[in-house]
Design a protein around this motif. Structure first.
Motif, short mmCIF file in Angstrom:
data_model
loop_
_atom_site.label_atom_id
_atom_site.label_comp_id
_atom_site.label_asym_id
_atom_site.label_seq_id
_atom_site.Cartn_x
_atom_site.Cartn_y
_atom_site.Cartn_z
N GLU A 59 3.28 -16.93 -7.15
CA GLU A 59 2.30 -16.52 -8.16
C GLU A 59 2.74 -16.74 -9.59
O GLU A 59 1.90 -16.71 -10.50
CB GLU A 59 1.93 -15.05 -7.95
N SER A 60 4.06 -16.88 -9.82
CA SER A 60 4.52 -16.93 -11.22
C SER A 60 5.76 -17.81 -11.35
O SER A 60 6.41 -18.15 -10.35
CB SER A 60 4.86 -15.51 -11.69
N TRP A 62 8.47 -16.87 -12.46
CA TRP A 62 9.58 -16.05 -11.97
C TRP A 62 9.74 -16.25 -10.45
O TRP A 62 10.84 -16.49 -9.96
CB TRP A 62 9.28 -14.56 -12.25
N ARG A 63 8.66 -16.17 -9.73
CA ARG A 63 8.73 -16.26 -8.25
C ARG A 63 9.21 -17.64 -7.81
O ARG A 63 10.01 -17.75 -6.87
CB ARG A 63 7.34 -15.98 -7.66
N ASP A 136 14.52 -8.27 -4.64
CA ASP A 136 13.59 -8.22 -5.76
C ASP A 136 12.74 -6.94 -5.72
O ASP A 136 12.91 -6.05 -6.55
CB ASP A 136 12.68 -9.45 -5.79
N ARG A 137 11.79 -6.82 -4.79
CA ARG A 137 10.92 -5.65 -4.78
C ARG A 137 11.34 -4.65 -3.69
O ARG A 137 11.76 -5.04 -2.62
CB ARG A 137 9.45 -6.06 -4.55
N PHE A 154 13.19 -1.57 -12.45
CA PHE A 154 11.90 -1.85 -13.10
C PHE A 154 11.52 -0.75 -14.09
O PHE A 154 10.84 -1.01 -15.09
CB PHE A 154 10.80 -2.02 -12.05
N ARG A 190 7.19 -0.33 -14.06
CA ARG A 190 7.06 -0.78 -15.47
C ARG A 190 6.00 0.08 -16.18
O ARG A 190 6.15 0.48 -17.34
CB ARG A 190 6.72 -2.27 -15.51
N PHE A 214 -0.09 -10.43 -11.97
CA PHE A 214 1.09 -11.26 -12.30
C PHE A 214 0.77 -12.74 -12.49
O PHE A 214 1.69 -13.57 -12.53
CB PHE A 214 2.18 -11.13 -11.22
N ASN A 241 4.36 -9.17 -16.96
CA ASN A 241 5.18 -10.38 -16.79
C ASN A 241 4.75 -11.47 -17.75
O ASN A 241 3.67 -11.41 -18.36
CB ASN A 241 5.17 -10.86 -15.33
N ASP A 269 10.17 -10.64 -17.92
CA ASP A 269 10.73 -11.71 -17.07
C ASP A 269 11.75 -12.53 -17.83
O ASP A 269 12.78 -12.88 -17.28
CB ASP A 269 9.65 -12.67 -16.50
N CYS A 289 14.19 -10.15 -16.47
CA CYS A 289 14.17 -9.69 -15.08
C CYS A 289 14.68 -10.88 -14.27
O CYS A 289 14.00 -11.88 -14.13
CB CYS A 289 12.74 -9.32 -14.67
#
Ligand code: GZL
Length: 335
Positions: A59-60, A62-63, A136-137, A154, A190, A214, A241, A269, A289
């Motif tokens: 999705e991003s 970052w991912r 990560d999560r 977070f 967050r 995100f 993000n 991020d 992040c």
């Protein structure tokens, strides 16, 4: 016959053979015992590992960096990686974990898209004797259902975003918030961490808050809606993000205002796009992040397999970045 030299020779040979055999036997049981009782299984190496990873999506920025770090590290270490992309659907992630259990991998890594709904499938992994590492999560399950969590604080990221907001706005702002994926650990914490700090600044008001999931596209849509509703009443954006922040920048420009000037923007991020936006004067701060978790993940997995000691939480080390240092730092960034 009684005293014949041949008989004597045969008796002597038999005696020698018998005593040699005993010696052999003497050493054999010891050898066997050294093989059977004292032998300890030699520790596994990276190239012996078959590791599963149930990634939540792409999705991003970052991912994508997070996935690349995991795949590239597996390649470098010679680990056999079984990787699944759930395309941001929890049911796909659960199915991926079940596939990895069937494949009897050594360890399962997972970045749970949301915090809830994991007890059953994590119990199945535990019953199958396959340890789970949260990457990560976090997931809100009892601690016996996973062996360790590798990821960020977070809450502190949310607090750092608020501290930057206070500094950049001198403690006075009308803030619209672009929230991450509803129910995800980063969005939940967050959201909370940001409010912990601004509650001491009554002139910083959150006038609206909505999820952008995100993604850049949703961040742009939600920001356009905020601008239609509040217009120039908005003086600042808190984006969970960078991708949603970059979407907000586009919406602010399309509305005819100057992002970073008319509306201050703070995001999380510290991805490459954020540094480029800060250099262009359109973003005012980004909170780091770290997605580059591949090396730490496989190091943790090897320790788990070899039953070596490891912590229940391996926190990432992170900083805060402002435009003034963006130009010199950008070339050093790995994502
Ligand atoms: C945070 C990570 C979040 C990032 C987003 O650790 O889970 O998910 O902040 C990403 O960019 O989509």
């Amino acid at each position: 016959m009684r005293n014949s030299p041949i008989l004597l020779y045969l008796v002597l040979c038999g005696f020698i053979l018998l005593s040699f055999g005993c010696i052999q036997n003497q050493t054999l049981p010891f050898t066997q015992s050294s093989n059977s009782e004292l032998e300890t299984e030699s520790p596994k190496r990276y190239e012996d590992l078959i590791i599963g990873f149930a990634q939540l999506g792409a999705e991003s920025e970052w991912r994508v960096a997070n996935t690349n770090s995991i795949k590239e590290t597996a390649e470098q270490l010679g680990v056999e990686l079984r990787f699944y992309d759930a395309q941001q659907k929890q049911e796909n992630q659960i199915e991926a974990v079940r596939k990895l259990i069937m494949q009897k991998v050594d360890v399962i890594g997972i970045s749970p898209i949301v915090e809830t709904g994991w007890e059953e499938v994590f119990q199945e992994a535990k019953d199958a004797g396959i340890p789970i590492i949260l990457v990560d999560r976090r997931a809100s399950v009892s601690e016996d259902l996973y062996v360790s969590y590798l990821g960020s604080d977070f809450l502190e990221e949310g607090r750092n975003a608020a501290r930057a907001m206070v500094e950049l706005t001198n403690g006075k702002a009308n803030v619209v918030e672009l929230v991450g994926t509803i129910g995800s650990a980063p969005a939940n914490d967050r959201y909370k961490g940001f409010r912990e700090i601004i509650e001491d600044y009554p002139e910083i008001k959150i006038i609206d808050s909505q999820t952008g999931d995100f993604t850049l596209a949703r961040g742009r849509e939600v920001m356009a809606g905020f601008l239609q509703k509040y217009g120039t009443e908005i003086t600042a954006v808190f984006a969970h993000n960078d991708d949603m922040a970059l979407g907000a920048i586009l919406a602010i420009e399309e509305y005819g205002l100057r992002p970073g000037i008319d509306i201050q923007i703070i995001s999380i991020d510290a991805a490459r796009g954020a540094f480029e936006a800060m250099i262009a004067g359109k973003l005012n701060a980004t909170i780091e992040c770290n997605p580059l978790l591949g090396p730490q993940f496989f190091e943790l997995a090897l320790k788990v397999v070899n039953k070596e000691p490891y912590p229940k939480w391996v926190p990432s080390i992170e900083g805060i970045f402002f435009p003034e240092s963006a130009i010199e730092i950008l070339p050093t960034r790995k994502y």
